[in-house]
Design an enzyme around this catalytic site. Structure first.
Site, PDB file in Angstrom:
ATOM      1  N   GLY A   5      41.915  52.349 -15.492  1.00  8.92           N
ATOM      2  CA  GLY A   5      43.034  51.556 -16.004  1.00  8.92           C
ATOM      3  C   GLY A   5      42.942  51.127 -17.456  1.00  8.92           C
ATOM      4  N   ASP A  32      41.932  46.416 -17.611  1.00  7.61           N
ATOM      5  CA  ASP A  32      43.398  46.393 -17.640  1.00  7.61           C
ATOM      6  C   ASP A  32      43.972  45.050 -17.178  1.00  7.61           C
ATOM      7  OD1 ASP A  32      42.594  46.809 -14.998  1.00  7.61           O
ATOM      8  OD2 ASP A  32      43.790  48.618 -14.694  1.00  7.61           O
ATOM      9  N   ASP A  92      42.882  40.036 -11.546  1.00  8.14           N
ATOM     10  CA  ASP A  92      43.726  39.669 -10.413  1.00  8.14           C
ATOM     11  C   ASP A  92      42.949  38.653  -9.562  1.00  8.14           C
ATOM     12  OD1 ASP A  92      46.189  40.512  -8.858  1.00  8.14           O
ATOM     13  OD2 ASP A  92      44.701  41.168  -7.413  1.00  8.14           O
ATOM     14  N   GLY A 102      39.828  38.339  -9.569  1.00  7.40           N
ATOM     15  CA  GLY A 102      38.667  37.914 -10.359  1.00  7.40           C
ATOM     16  C   GLY A 102      37.361  38.496  -9.845  1.00  7.40           C
ATOM     17  N   THR A 111      36.290  41.733  -9.508  1.00 10.24           N
ATOM     18  CA  THR A 111      35.705  42.831 -10.286  1.00 10.24           C
ATOM     19  C   THR A 111      34.928  42.288 -11.485  1.00 10.24           C
ATOM     20  OG1 THR A 111      37.534  44.268  -9.620  1.00 10.24           O
ATOM     21  CG2 THR A 111      36.245  44.959 -11.546  1.00 10.24           C
ATOM     22  N   LEU A 112      35.543  41.400 -12.247  1.00 10.14           N
ATOM     23  CA  LEU A 112      34.891  40.906 -13.467  1.00 10.14           C
ATOM     24  C   LEU A 112      33.747  39.955 -13.157  1.00 10.14           C
ATOM     25  CD1 LEU A 112      37.971  40.764 -15.806  1.00 10.14           C
ATOM     26  CD2 LEU A 112      35.886  42.084 -16.169  1.00 10.14           C
ATOM     27  N   LYS A 139      46.631  37.708 -14.216  1.00 11.26           N
ATOM     28  CA  LYS A 139      47.485  37.134 -13.159  1.00 11.26           C
ATOM     29  C   LYS A 139      46.736  35.951 -12.556  1.00 11.26           C
ATOM     30  CE  LYS A 139      49.588  41.287 -11.024  1.00 11.26           C
ATOM     31  NZ  LYS A 139      49.464  42.125  -9.802  1.00 11.26           N
ATOM     32  N   ASP A 195      48.099  52.047 -12.643  1.00 10.58           N
ATOM     33  CA  ASP A 195      48.704  53.051 -11.761  1.00 10.58           C
ATOM     34  C   ASP A 195      49.428  52.446 -10.566  1.00 10.58           C
ATOM     35  OD1 ASP A 195      46.142  52.252 -10.555  1.00 10.58           O
ATOM     36  OD2 ASP A 195      46.625  53.777  -9.067  1.00 10.58           O
TER      37      ASP A 195
HETATM   38  P1  IMP Z   1      40.389  42.045  -9.173  1.00 13.25           P
HETATM   39  O1  IMP Z   1      38.962  42.345  -8.800  1.00 13.25           O
HETATM   40  O2  IMP Z   1      41.176  41.617  -7.972  1.00 13.25           O
HETATM   41  O3  IMP Z   1      40.523  41.082 -10.310  1.00 13.25           O
HETATM   42  O4  IMP Z   1      41.036  43.436  -9.467  1.00 13.25           O
HETATM   43  C1  IMP Z   1      41.314  43.975 -10.638  1.00 13.25           C
HETATM   44  C2  IMP Z   1      41.744  45.402 -10.385  1.00 13.25           C
HETATM   45  O5  IMP Z   1      42.803  45.499  -9.432  1.00 13.25           O
HETATM   46  C3  IMP Z   1      42.293  46.010 -11.644  1.00 13.25           C
HETATM   47  O6  IMP Z   1      41.295  46.663 -12.360  1.00 13.25           O
HETATM   48  C4  IMP Z   1      43.350  46.978 -11.141  1.00 13.25           C
HETATM   49  O7  IMP Z   1      42.760  48.239 -10.906  1.00 13.25           O
HETATM   50  C5  IMP Z   1      43.786  46.427  -9.826  1.00 13.25           C
HETATM   51  N1  IMP Z   1      45.106  45.764  -9.922  1.00 13.25           N
HETATM   52  C6  IMP Z   1      45.357  44.456  -9.733  1.00 13.25           C
HETATM   53  N2  IMP Z   1      46.656  44.173  -9.878  1.00 13.25           N
HETATM   54  C7  IMP Z   1      47.258  45.331 -10.186  1.00 13.25           C
HETATM   55  C8  IMP Z   1      48.632  45.696 -10.480  1.00 13.25           C
HETATM   56  O8  IMP Z   1      49.575  44.884 -10.488  1.00 13.25           O
HETATM   57  N3  IMP Z   1      48.863  47.003 -10.765  1.00 13.25           N
HETATM   58  C9  IMP Z   1      47.871  47.942 -10.782  1.00 13.25           C
HETATM   59  N4  IMP Z   1      46.582  47.656 -10.517  1.00 13.25           N
HETATM   60  C10 IMP Z   1      46.280  46.366 -10.218  1.00 13.25           C
HETATM   61 MG    MG Z   2      41.191  48.766 -12.562  1.00 16.25          MG
END
Ligand code: IMP
Ligand code: MG
Length: 182
Positions: free
Chosen positions: A46, A104, A107, A109, A111-112, A135, A163
């Site tokens: 992403g 990218d 969401d 949190g 992953t980071l 978000k 994507d």
């Molecule tokens: P987190 O670990 O939930 O913060 O996820 C982050 C990952 O979720 C991002 O790197 C995206 O790959 C995916 N993601 C979260 N929201 C969206 C979205 O609205 N569109 C596309 N990918 C998303």
């Molecule tokens: Mg991603």
């Protein structure tokens, strides 16, 4: 079934994206001026368009590297949110390096949060993050990115690297999918 392209509304235009990457590059240049060993770490897939535009505008001398991670049960609210490394950095030794993760979107949190711990465990001198989209209303774990392009509401977005079912990453803007049209 309405075609996907008729269900999109632009959330961040190409012009706005350009202004965002210019601002972030200036902020990063200011903060990393005296950090001689810096790695921009793009999270695949992403981050590719965001990272390439951002790095072109940066003056800071840096290396680039990549990782890929997957989070299990994405979209399943009851998931454990476990994150796994599916592609590790090319550079093996990141001790002495200041790592700036380029992502990218943040969401939940998870992953980071995971990546920060993972890179610090590998001995990175510092770990910060630069995200295009935030978000905050979706957070499941408390995570505050260091550099943010723009905050968006809780809508599913695609384009400019992001994507929908692996497609639409090449759109030059970020769009939200109108869920009311099916
Ligand atoms: P987190 O670990 O939930 O913060 O996820 C982050 C990952 O979720 C991002 O790197 C995206 O790959 C995916 N993601 C979260 N929201 C969206 C979205 O609205 N569109 C596309 N990918 C998303
Ligand atoms: Mg991603």
């Amino acid at each position: 079934m309405t075609p996907m392209t008729d269900r999109l509304h632009i959330l961040v235009s190409a012009e706005e994206l350009s202004a965002i990457t210019s601002r972030l590059a200036a902020e990063i240049d200011r903060d990393y001026a005296d950090h001689p060993r810096m790695i921009l770490l793009g999270i695949l897939k992403g981050s590719i368009l965001f990272m390439s535009d951002l790095m072109k505008k940066m003056k800071t001398v840096c290396e680039i590297d990549f990782m890929k991670v997957s989070s299990y049960g994405r979209g399943v609210r009851s998931s454990t949110g476990e994150v796994q490394v599916t592609l590790d950095l090319f550079r093996e030794d990141i001790r002495q390096y200041d790592v700036l993760i380029v992502e990218d979107i943040v969401d939940s949190g998870r992953t980071l949060t995971f990546l920060t711990r993972y890179l610090l465990d590998k001995g990175a001198k510092s770990v910060r993050s630069c995200v295009l989209l935030d978000k905050p209303s979706r957070r499941e774990v408390p995570y505050i990115p260091d550099y943010v392009g723009t905050v968006i509401p809780d809508e599913f977005v695609l384009g400019y690297g992001l994507d929908y079912d692996e497609k639409y990453r090449n759109l030059p803007y970020v769009a939200a999918v109108d869920q009311s049209k099916n």
